[in-house]
Design an enzyme around this catalytic site. Structure first.
Site, PDB file in Angstrom:
ATOM      1  N   ASP A  10       0.886  -1.179   0.000  1.00 38.44           N
ATOM      2  CA  ASP A  10       0.000   0.000   0.000  1.00 38.44           C
ATOM      3  C   ASP A  10       0.916   1.219   0.000  1.00 38.44           C
ATOM      4  OD1 ASP A  10      -2.307   1.630   0.268  1.00 38.44           O
ATOM      5  OD2 ASP A  10      -2.135   1.640   2.448  1.00 38.44           O
ATOM      6  N   SER A  11       0.311   2.397  -0.090  1.00 39.69           N
ATOM      7  CA  SER A  11       1.102   3.624  -0.033  1.00 39.69           C
ATOM      8  C   SER A  11       1.548   3.949   1.393  1.00 39.69           C
ATOM      9  CB  SER A  11       0.258   4.787  -0.554  1.00 39.69           C
ATOM     10  OG  SER A  11      -0.929   4.874   0.206  1.00 39.69           O
ATOM     11  N   TYR A  42      -1.235   8.186  -2.778  1.00 34.58           N
ATOM     12  CA  TYR A  42      -1.530   7.723  -4.145  1.00 34.58           C
ATOM     13  C   TYR A  42      -2.779   8.408  -4.715  1.00 34.58           C
ATOM     14  CZ  TYR A  42       1.562   3.552  -4.218  1.00 34.58           C
ATOM     15  OH  TYR A  42       2.624   2.688  -4.248  1.00 34.58           O
ATOM     16  N   GLY A  43      -3.734   8.682  -3.827  1.00 33.33           N
ATOM     17  CA  GLY A  43      -5.089   9.032  -4.267  1.00 33.33           C
ATOM     18  C   GLY A  43      -5.241  10.324  -5.028  1.00 33.33           C
ATOM     19  N   CYS A  73      -4.367  -1.925  -1.642  1.00 34.89           N
ATOM     20  CA  CYS A  73      -4.618  -0.510  -1.868  1.00 34.89           C
ATOM     21  C   CYS A  73      -5.598  -0.422  -3.038  1.00 34.89           C
ATOM     22  CB  CYS A  73      -3.304   0.169  -2.234  1.00 34.89           C
ATOM     23  SG  CYS A  73      -3.507   1.856  -2.837  1.00 34.89           S
ATOM     24  N   ASN A  74      -6.691   0.266  -2.812  1.00 35.49           N
ATOM     25  CA  ASN A  74      -7.701   0.373  -3.875  1.00 35.49           C
ATOM     26  C   ASN A  74      -7.218   1.230  -5.036  1.00 35.49           C
ATOM     27  OD1 ASN A  74     -10.489  -0.743  -2.670  1.00 35.49           O
ATOM     28  ND2 ASN A  74      -9.247   0.122  -1.058  1.00 35.49           N
ATOM     29  N   CYS A 175     -10.946   2.480   0.557  1.00 30.19           N
ATOM     30  CA  CYS A 175      -9.546   2.896   0.691  1.00 30.19           C
ATOM     31  C   CYS A 175      -9.090   2.156   1.929  1.00 30.19           C
ATOM     32  CB  CYS A 175      -9.459   4.402   0.898  1.00 30.19           C
ATOM     33  SG  CYS A 175      -7.821   4.955   1.440  1.00 30.19           S
ATOM     34  N   THR A 176      -7.956   1.479   1.851  1.00 30.08           N
ATOM     35  CA  THR A 176      -7.581   0.617   2.971  1.00 30.08           C
ATOM     36  C   THR A 176      -7.205   1.410   4.226  1.00 30.08           C
ATOM     37  OG1 THR A 176      -5.378   0.453   1.979  1.00 30.08           O
ATOM     38  CG2 THR A 176      -6.910  -1.377   1.594  1.00 30.08           C
ATOM     39  N   HIS A 177      -7.103   2.719   4.099  1.00 34.96           N
ATOM     40  CA  HIS A 177      -6.904   3.532   5.303  1.00 34.96           C
ATOM     41  C   HIS A 177      -8.206   3.664   6.121  1.00 34.96           C
ATOM     42  CE1 HIS A 177      -3.122   4.669   3.466  1.00 34.96           C
ATOM     43  NE2 HIS A 177      -2.804   5.383   4.515  1.00 34.96           N
TER      44      HIS A 177
HETATM   45  N1  DGL Z   1      -4.812   3.145   0.997  1.00 41.22           N
HETATM   46  C1  DGL Z   1      -4.922   3.495  -0.357  1.00 41.22           C
HETATM   47  C2  DGL Z   1      -6.183   2.995  -1.011  1.00 41.22           C
HETATM   48  O1  DGL Z   1      -6.716   1.994  -0.597  1.00 41.22           O
HETATM   49  C3  DGL Z   1      -4.561   4.881  -0.822  1.00 41.22           C
HETATM   50  C4  DGL Z   1      -4.259   6.002   0.076  1.00 41.22           C
HETATM   51  C5  DGL Z   1      -3.475   7.078  -0.658  1.00 41.22           C
HETATM   52  O2  DGL Z   1      -2.250   6.911  -0.709  1.00 41.22           O
HETATM   53  O3  DGL Z   1      -4.070   8.036  -1.160  1.00 41.22           O
HETATM   54  O4  DGL Z   1      -6.648   3.549  -1.972  1.00 41.22           O
END
Ligand code: DGL
Length: 255
Positions: A10-11, A42-43, A73-74, A175-177
């Site tokens: 993931d990021s 990433y987003g 990570c989505n 989003c996995t966060h």
């Molecule tokens: N956790 C990531 C996801 O599932 C992205 C978070 C990011 O870096 O913007 O999309």
């Protein structure tokens, strides 16, 4: 000799949720977790930036002792299609499995999705949910606050995004966060069914290991290695929010 590790990436910290659940479920398996902190977030990156970065990451992981890659990570999953053309090891993206799982739990066929701006712009969730009503919400405004553990500061954004999906009975934490916000969301809307990717990813990993006969059959102690792409990364401290014991923490150069 069989390759040893399942790589999860993931990021930042978000994918640690997926790792925690995989490591608990598959105690015989060894894991590498890569946090691409240097390229976080990433987003808000473009499709081209994301595809190029994912090419570098997937190439790097393929050079390591890795038997499968789980894109935890989505945003990366939404931009990972090109990898199958040149990466020989199996890759699991998480959007399809999560969307399909959501359809088995919704009661009113109205599903909200909170994801990063890039994930929503990719339309991947909307396509996977085209046979139900889907409320797709760009929620990159939550990501950095979560990464930096400033959860109370997310509350105004959480309220706004809940309003945007008010007719849905369930919410994909796309989003996995976002599973780190579960308690906050539950406090504001206890009846909303929150769907994270953990369960569908666990199922997808089992299916892959079964089909390709990739299970690790040794009974040695589980090894979990943590890597970050940022020299002064804070991942080790951030990872304390999760119930995972790491055998090592190292910097990994991506270029
Ligand atoms: N956790 C990531 C996801 O599932 C992205 C978070 C990011 O870096 O913007 O999309």
């Amino acid at each position: 000799m069989k390759k040893s590790y399942i790589a999860v990436f993931d990021s930042g910290v978000g994918g640690l949720h997926i790792l925690e659940s995989l490591a608990k479920e598959y105690k015989n398996e060894n894991f590498i977790y890569l946090a691409d902190e240097d390229f976080f977030p990433y987003g808000v990156k473009t499709k081209e930036q994301l595809e190029n970065r994912l090419t570098l990451i997937a190439n790097k992981l393929s050079e390591m002792d890795v038997k499968a890659i789980v894109i935890a990570c989505n945003t990366a999953s939404a931009n990972s299609h090109h990898l199958k053309e040149f990466i020989k090891i199996p890759i699991i993206e998480i959007i399809t499995a999560t969307a399909n799982y959501a359809k088995t739990v919704t009661l009113n066929n109205k599903i909200g999705v909170w994801a990063t701006n890039a994930t929503i712009s990719s339309n991947k969730y909307q396509e996977a949910l085209s046979d139900v009503v889907c409320y797709a919400v760009k929620a990159s405004d939550l990501v950095e606050l979560i990464e930096n553990n400033l959860l109370n500061e997310t509350i105004p954004f959480v309220n706004k995004h809940l309003e945007e999906i008010k007719d849905a009975d369930s919410l994909i934490l796309g989003c996995t966060h976002f599973p780190l916000l579960s308690e906050i969301i539950k406090e504001i809307n206890p009846s909303l069914l929150q769907i994270s990717s953990n369960i569908p990813v666990n199922v997808a990993v089992k299916k892959l290991l079964d089909e390709l006969d990739l299970h690790n059959d040794s009974n040695d102690l589980q090894i979990i290695k943590l890597y970050t792409t940022k020299i002064s990364g804070e991942l080790k401290d951030k990872a304390r929010r999760f119930n995972i014991t790491f055998n090592s923490v190292d910097y990994l150069e991506i270029k």
